[in-house]
Design a protein around this motif. Structure first.
Motif, PDB file in Angstrom:
ATOM      1  N   SER A 170      27.245 -12.858 -55.302  1.00  0.00           N
ATOM      2  CA  SER A 170      27.187 -11.420 -55.537  1.00  0.00           C
ATOM      3  C   SER A 170      27.709 -10.643 -54.336  1.00  0.00           C
ATOM      4  CB  SER A 170      25.753 -10.984 -55.870  1.00  0.00           C
ATOM      5  OG  SER A 170      24.905 -11.098 -54.745  1.00  0.00           O
ATOM      6  N   LEU A 171      27.493 -11.170 -53.129  1.00  0.00           N
ATOM      7  CA  LEU A 171      28.032 -10.514 -51.936  1.00  0.00           C
ATOM      8  C   LEU A 171      29.556 -10.589 -51.936  1.00  0.00           C
ATOM      9  CD1 LEU A 171      25.648 -11.813 -49.107  1.00  0.00           C
ATOM     10  CD2 LEU A 171      25.363  -9.834 -50.592  1.00  0.00           C
ATOM     11  N   ALA A 172      30.082 -11.745 -52.277  1.00  0.00           N
ATOM     12  CA  ALA A 172      31.537 -11.944 -52.282  1.00  0.00           C
ATOM     13  C   ALA A 172      32.201 -11.119 -53.381  1.00  0.00           C
ATOM     14  CB  ALA A 172      31.862 -13.419 -52.473  1.00  0.00           C
ATOM     15  N   ALA A 173      31.433 -10.748 -54.404  1.00  0.00           N
ATOM     16  CA  ALA A 173      31.995  -9.998 -55.528  1.00  0.00           C
ATOM     17  C   ALA A 173      32.166  -8.513 -55.217  1.00  0.00           C
ATOM     18  CB  ALA A 173      31.113 -10.162 -56.762  1.00  0.00           C
ATOM     19  N   VAL A 174      31.595  -8.042 -54.110  1.00  0.00           N
ATOM     20  CA  VAL A 174      31.777  -6.635 -53.734  1.00  0.00           C
ATOM     21  C   VAL A 174      33.256  -6.426 -53.423  1.00  0.00           C
ATOM     22  CG1 VAL A 174      31.192  -4.834 -52.078  1.00  0.00           C
ATOM     23  CG2 VAL A 174      29.429  -6.436 -52.836  1.00  0.00           C
ATOM     24  N   ALA A 175      33.855  -5.458 -54.067  1.00  0.00           N
ATOM     25  CA  ALA A 175      35.310  -5.280 -54.004  1.00  0.00           C
ATOM     26  C   ALA A 175      35.829  -5.112 -52.579  1.00  0.00           C
ATOM     27  CB  ALA A 175      35.723  -4.076 -54.842  1.00  0.00           C
ATOM     28  N   LYS A 176      36.817  -5.917 -52.217  1.00  0.00           N
ATOM     29  CA  LYS A 176      37.428  -5.813 -50.898  1.00  0.00           C
ATOM     30  C   LYS A 176      38.283  -4.557 -50.771  1.00  0.00           C
ATOM     31  CE  LYS A 176      37.558 -10.788 -50.003  1.00  0.00           C
ATOM     32  NZ  LYS A 176      38.408 -11.965 -49.704  1.00  0.00           N
ATOM     33  N   SER A 177      38.617  -3.943 -51.894  1.00  0.00           N
ATOM     34  CA  SER A 177      39.423  -2.728 -51.862  1.00  0.00           C
ATOM     35  C   SER A 177      38.603  -1.485 -51.517  1.00  0.00           C
ATOM     36  CB  SER A 177      40.100  -2.512 -53.223  1.00  0.00           C
ATOM     37  OG  SER A 177      39.131  -2.483 -54.264  1.00  0.00           O
ATOM     38  N   LEU A 178      37.273  -1.628 -51.479  1.00  0.00           N
ATOM     39  CA  LEU A 178      36.429  -0.497 -51.079  1.00  0.00           C
ATOM     40  C   LEU A 178      36.698  -0.127 -49.621  1.00  0.00           C
ATOM     41  CD1 LEU A 178      32.890  -1.397 -52.507  1.00  0.00           C
ATOM     42  CD2 LEU A 178      34.267   0.578 -53.136  1.00  0.00           C
ATOM     43  N   PRO A 179      36.498   1.141 -49.243  1.00  0.00           N
ATOM     44  CA  PRO A 179      36.530   1.467 -47.814  1.00  0.00           C
ATOM     45  C   PRO A 179      35.544   0.556 -47.081  1.00  0.00           C
ATOM     46  CG  PRO A 179      36.465   3.465 -49.120  1.00  0.00           C
ATOM     47  CD  PRO A 179      36.261   2.329 -50.082  1.00  0.00           C
ATOM     48  N   LYS A 224      22.924  -3.917 -48.838  1.00  0.00           N
ATOM     49  CA  LYS A 224      21.926  -3.583 -49.845  1.00  0.00           C
ATOM     50  C   LYS A 224      21.606  -4.785 -50.720  1.00  0.00           C
ATOM     51  CE  LYS A 224      22.652   1.414 -50.311  1.00  0.00           C
ATOM     52  NZ  LYS A 224      23.135   2.506 -51.213  1.00  0.00           N
ATOM     53  N   LYS A 225      22.633  -5.539 -51.080  1.00  0.00           N
ATOM     54  CA  LYS A 225      22.419  -6.719 -51.911  1.00  0.00           C
ATOM     55  C   LYS A 225      21.615  -7.781 -51.153  1.00  0.00           C
ATOM     56  CE  LYS A 225      26.422  -6.280 -54.996  1.00  0.00           C
ATOM     57  NZ  LYS A 225      25.663  -6.376 -56.264  1.00  0.00           N
ATOM     58  N   ALA A 226      21.932  -7.959 -49.868  1.00  0.00           N
ATOM     59  CA  ALA A 226      21.189  -8.930 -49.061  1.00  0.00           C
ATOM     60  C   ALA A 226      19.740  -8.483 -48.881  1.00  0.00           C
ATOM     61  CB  ALA A 226      21.861  -9.107 -47.707  1.00  0.00           C
ATOM     62  N   SER A 227      19.544  -7.179 -48.779  1.00  0.00           N
ATOM     63  CA  SER A 227      18.202  -6.628 -48.583  1.00  0.00           C
ATOM     64  C   SER A 227      17.291  -6.915 -49.766  1.00  0.00           C
ATOM     65  CB  SER A 227      18.298  -5.120 -48.356  1.00  0.00           C
ATOM     66  OG  SER A 227      17.023  -4.537 -48.257  1.00  0.00           O
ATOM     67  N   LYS A 228      17.867  -6.976 -50.962  1.00  0.00           N
ATOM     68  CA  LYS A 228      17.067  -7.166 -52.175  1.00  0.00           C
ATOM     69  C   LYS A 228      16.378  -8.525 -52.218  1.00  0.00           C
ATOM     70  CE  LYS A 228      19.662  -3.905 -55.005  1.00  0.00           C
ATOM     71  NZ  LYS A 228      20.590  -3.713 -56.137  1.00  0.00           N
ATOM     72  N   VAL A 229      16.874  -9.483 -51.429  1.00  0.00           N
ATOM     73  CA  VAL A 229      16.222 -10.801 -51.388  1.00  0.00           C
ATOM     74  C   VAL A 229      15.458 -10.987 -50.078  1.00  0.00           C
ATOM     75  CG1 VAL A 229      17.865 -11.857 -52.968  1.00  0.00           C
ATOM     76  CG2 VAL A 229      18.337 -11.900 -50.505  1.00  0.00           C
ATOM     77  N   LYS A 237      24.435  -7.873 -64.618  1.00  0.00           N
ATOM     78  CA  LYS A 237      25.784  -7.968 -64.054  1.00  0.00           C
ATOM     79  C   LYS A 237      26.028  -9.357 -63.478  1.00  0.00           C
ATOM     80  CE  LYS A 237      28.954  -5.699 -60.814  1.00  0.00           C
ATOM     81  NZ  LYS A 237      29.147  -4.571 -59.871  1.00  0.00           N
ATOM     82  N   ARG A 238      25.045  -9.898 -62.782  1.00  0.00           N
ATOM     83  CA  ARG A 238      25.202 -11.237 -62.204  1.00  0.00           C
ATOM     84  C   ARG A 238      25.383 -12.283 -63.297  1.00  0.00           C
ATOM     85  NH1 ARG A 238      20.966 -12.646 -57.493  1.00  0.00           N
ATOM     86  NH2 ARG A 238      22.085 -14.617 -57.773  1.00  0.00           N
ATOM     87  N   ILE A 239      24.672 -12.107 -64.409  1.00  0.00           N
ATOM     88  CA  ILE A 239      24.816 -13.048 -65.520  1.00  0.00           C
ATOM     89  C   ILE A 239      26.215 -12.940 -66.129  1.00  0.00           C
ATOM     90  CG2 ILE A 239      24.011 -13.599 -67.850  1.00  0.00           C
ATOM     91  CD1 ILE A 239      21.220 -12.687 -66.951  1.00  0.00           C
ATOM     92  N   GLU A 240      26.657 -11.697 -66.370  1.00  0.00           N
ATOM     93  CA  GLU A 240      27.984 -11.474 -66.964  1.00  0.00           C
ATOM     94  C   GLU A 240      29.097 -12.023 -66.083  1.00  0.00           C
ATOM     95  OE1 GLU A 240      28.400  -7.318 -67.594  1.00  0.00           O
ATOM     96  OE2 GLU A 240      26.712  -7.179 -68.987  1.00  0.00           O
ATOM     97  N   LYS A 241      28.958 -11.837 -64.762  1.00  0.00           N
ATOM     98  CA  LYS A 241      30.001 -12.247 -63.827  1.00  0.00           C
ATOM     99  C   LYS A 241      29.856 -13.693 -63.370  1.00  0.00           C
ATOM    100  CE  LYS A 241      31.742  -8.061 -63.649  1.00  0.00           C
ATOM    101  NZ  LYS A 241      33.075  -7.741 -64.204  1.00  0.00           N
ATOM    102  N   HIS A 242      28.853 -14.379 -63.929  1.00  0.00           N
ATOM    103  CA  HIS A 242      28.606 -15.787 -63.578  1.00  0.00           C
ATOM    104  C   HIS A 242      28.378 -15.969 -62.070  1.00  0.00           C
ATOM    105  CE1 HIS A 242      29.797 -16.724 -67.675  1.00  0.00           C
ATOM    106  NE2 HIS A 242      30.957 -16.097 -67.470  1.00  0.00           N
ATOM    107  N   GLN A 243      27.614 -15.038 -61.512  1.00  0.00           N
ATOM    108  CA  GLN A 243      27.266 -15.117 -60.096  1.00  0.00           C
ATOM    109  C   GLN A 243      25.967 -15.919 -59.973  1.00  0.00           C
ATOM    110  OE1 GLN A 243      27.033 -11.008 -58.984  1.00  0.00           O
ATOM    111  NE2 GLN A 243      29.216 -10.640 -59.276  1.00  0.00           N
ATOM    112  N   GLU A 244      26.107 -17.187 -59.579  1.00  0.00           N
ATOM    113  CA  GLU A 244      24.959 -18.080 -59.571  1.00  0.00           C
ATOM    114  C   GLU A 244      24.122 -17.976 -58.304  1.00  0.00           C
ATOM    115  OE1 GLU A 244      26.432 -21.974 -60.317  1.00  0.00           O
ATOM    116  OE2 GLU A 244      27.210 -21.484 -62.322  1.00  0.00           O
ATOM    117  N   THR A 245      24.698 -17.450 -57.237  1.00  0.00           N
ATOM    118  CA  THR A 245      23.973 -17.334 -55.971  1.00  0.00           C
ATOM    119  C   THR A 245      24.067 -15.908 -55.436  1.00  0.00           C
ATOM    120  OG1 THR A 245      25.882 -17.873 -54.573  1.00  0.00           O
ATOM    121  CG2 THR A 245      24.572 -19.726 -55.433  1.00  0.00           C
ATOM    122  N   VAL A 246      23.216 -15.602 -54.461  1.00  0.00           N
ATOM    123  CA  VAL A 246      23.279 -14.294 -53.813  1.00  0.00           C
ATOM    124  C   VAL A 246      24.617 -14.139 -53.095  1.00  0.00           C
ATOM    125  CG1 VAL A 246      22.248 -12.781 -52.075  1.00  0.00           C
ATOM    126  CG2 VAL A 246      20.782 -14.193 -53.526  1.00  0.00           C
TER     127      VAL A 246
END
Length: 269
Positions: free
Chosen positions: A138-147, A157-162, A126-135
């Motif tokens: 990927s954090l910024a890509a989490v949808a703001k429309s989510l609750p 969770k994403k921060a925890s993975k690193v 997913k990170r490759i497809e979305k051209h997310q070059e940094t962690v």
């Protein structure tokens, strides 16, 4: 009168045609006026209603609500088809290709030992497809429309993975107390209470993550519990021949405590 065939049973293609008829000439004026933006909230509401049907474990209700979600998908795709940008088949094409790409262990020669490897590979792809070059990307890509609580949990969770995480719940609890103290201080001194309250919520989600508690489910359960207790409180006031708005806060609080105790005893019995 528009031309639409009456049948004993309809399929997915019939639904697509019906949406086109409703939005087309001679159809429904309201449907024809809608845009992505005007029915954005409807999409969210239908998704939540489908989730509620899942929680109820009611297949008939779920079938109905999934139909409403599918209708929303087709409605948005029909808007785009009219604009000449894409249609429902383009949506399906993109989704099929994405699923094939993200399942190399099924459609390729990648070996996995279990679902953990599947999820790890999914994140990388997913990170490759979305051209997310940094962690941070990927954090910024989490949808703001989510609750907000779900968005906070997903970011954590994403921060925890690193490795950016507490070793256990104790650290998260300490941070929660620290944020509570900062909020209390902001209230006393006239500081930025909005920011501090947000930090408190964010930290509370982190504690829930360690305890494997869905934050949205937890707060919804608390809402349901409050309603149940308030219903009991209101019934007790009515039994006394009193109106809630005429009672003092202390009197209401006493009834609330009584309701809490009565309900706890009921479920403990």
């Amino acid at each position: 009168m528009v031309n639409f065939e009456n049948k004993d049973r309809y399929g997915v293609e019939d639904l697509r045609k019906l949406i086109s008829v409703l939005r087309g000439p001679g159809g429904c004026p309201w449907d024809a006026e809608q845009t992505h933006e005007s029915i954005r909230r409807n999409f969210l509401e239908e998704a939540y209603e489908a989730v509620e049907a899942i929680d109820e474990q009611d297949p008939t209700h779920l079938c109905e609500e999934l139909g409403d979600v599918l209708m929303q998908v087709m409605f948005h795709a029909d808007i785009e088809a009219d604009a000449g940008r894409f249609n429902l088949d383009d949506v399906a094409d993109m989704t099929v290709k994405k699923l094939i790409s993200r399942h190399p262990h099924v459609f390729g020669d990648v070996a996995v030992s279990g679902s953990g490897d599947v999820l790890a590979n999914w994140d990388v792809l997913k990170r490759i497809e979305k051209h997310q070059e940094t962690v941070a990307d990927s954090l910024a890509a989490v949808a703001k429309s989510l609750p907000g609580l779900w968005r906070a949990e997903k970011i954590q969770k994403k921060a925890s993975k690193v490795g950016f995480d507490w070793p256990d719940a104790a650290g998260a609890l300490d941070k929660l107390q620290e944020e509570l103290d900062e909020l209390a201080d902001a209230v006393r001194t006239g500081g930025n209470t909005r920011e501090e309250l947000g930090d408190l919520f964010f930290s509370a989600v982190n504690v829930g993550r360690f305890l494997k508690i869905d934050p949205e489910e937890a707060v919804q359960a608390s809402c349901d519990k409050f309603i149940l207790r308030f219903r009991h409180l209101e019934a007790a006031a009515l039994a006394q021949g009193r109106k809630l708005e005429e009672m003092t806060l202390q009197e209401l609080d006493e009834l609330y405590k009584s309701a809490k105790l009565a309900l706890e005893n009921k479920y403990d019995a």
